[in-house]
Design an enzyme around this catalytic site. Sequence first.
Site, PDB file in Angstrom:
ATOM      1  N   LYS A 104     107.390 133.323  14.107  1.00 28.61           N
ATOM      2  CA  LYS A 104     106.089 133.685  14.663  1.00 28.61           C
ATOM      3  C   LYS A 104     105.773 132.733  15.816  1.00 28.61           C
ATOM      4  O   LYS A 104     106.002 131.521  15.710  1.00 28.61           O
ATOM      5  CB  LYS A 104     105.030 133.580  13.562  1.00 28.61           C
ATOM      6  CG  LYS A 104     103.636 134.040  13.966  1.00 28.61           C
ATOM      7  CD  LYS A 104     102.706 133.948  12.754  1.00 28.61           C
ATOM      8  CE  LYS A 104     101.297 134.416  13.070  1.00 28.61           C
ATOM      9  NZ  LYS A 104     100.415 134.341  11.877  1.00 28.61           N
ATOM     10  N   SER A 179      98.243 138.519  10.521  1.00 27.22           N
ATOM     11  CA  SER A 179      98.516 138.325  11.933  1.00 27.22           C
ATOM     12  C   SER A 179     100.002 138.153  12.241  1.00 27.22           C
ATOM     13  O   SER A 179     100.408 138.142  13.411  1.00 27.22           O
ATOM     14  CB  SER A 179      97.759 137.091  12.440  1.00 27.22           C
ATOM     15  OG  SER A 179      98.210 135.916  11.773  1.00 27.22           O
ATOM     16  N   SER A 203      97.914 136.464   6.120  1.00 26.79           N
ATOM     17  CA  SER A 203      98.719 136.839   7.279  1.00 26.79           C
ATOM     18  C   SER A 203     100.227 136.802   7.082  1.00 26.79           C
ATOM     19  O   SER A 203     100.971 137.188   7.981  1.00 26.79           O
ATOM     20  CB  SER A 203      98.348 135.955   8.480  1.00 26.79           C
ATOM     21  OG  SER A 203      97.035 136.227   8.888  1.00 26.79           O
TER      22      SER A 203
END
Length: 263
Positions: A104, A179, A203
């Site tokens: 990420k 996310s 997330s």
Amino acid sequence: MYLHRLRHWALFILSSLIIVDGQKQFDPREATISSVHNALYSGESCRSIVSAFLSRIEALDDEHINSIISLDPESISIASHQDALFASKNASIGPLFCVPVLLKDNLDTASLPTTSGSLALADSRPSIDAAVVKALKDAGAIILGKTNLQELALEGISVSSLGGQTVNPYDADRTPGGSSGGSGASVAASFAVFALGTDTINSVRNPASANSLFGLRPTRGLVSRAGVVPNSHTQDAVGPITRSVEDLAIALSVIASSQIDPE
């Protein structure tokens, strides 16, 4: 609507049959840590394995999934170096040796920008790797690149000013979650064996659920947050997103801190 989804999935399957220079490559679809290692011990090169994942990303991501923000241009040369180590039979082989991984893009990497999906941070280049990134590299993992996320990891649909909207590989009309939706979608699309995400509220677990994967939010203090773009000093956590429980356990054991991290 149904035909649109069917065409999307059919293209996703057909595009996964990768042939390079007339030769069948390692098949990255549904690959796990053990299948990568089995391929290595059966004569496949690390370079070929990494190339297969990169070819799949090139074939599918830009037009269909949009889960990748940046790719590390050094990944192929790192794979070649690992081939030389493997051939020497004297090297120490870590638990993630030659395992392609995505991160990420709120985890610091010295080789790539760390943007959190924001145009304002497009040129942000950390000087050192986040603790979890260093742990992955020390275990032999090959970092392919960085994944899209909800901008600054603040909401839950994985759209950002830098990376745009990530698409669920199974159904373009459904959310990839957030996310860490770029991490989830990239693993579901077999762009890497597993990916790391961050979880402040939901997330890691949300994208794992949306993409039919496994995700884990670790106990606070188990995994270092050093080098993670912060949201909450009390709730941020780094966790793996994988396609099997076995891989989840291996990934967690690699990134888990063996002692308290003063950072």
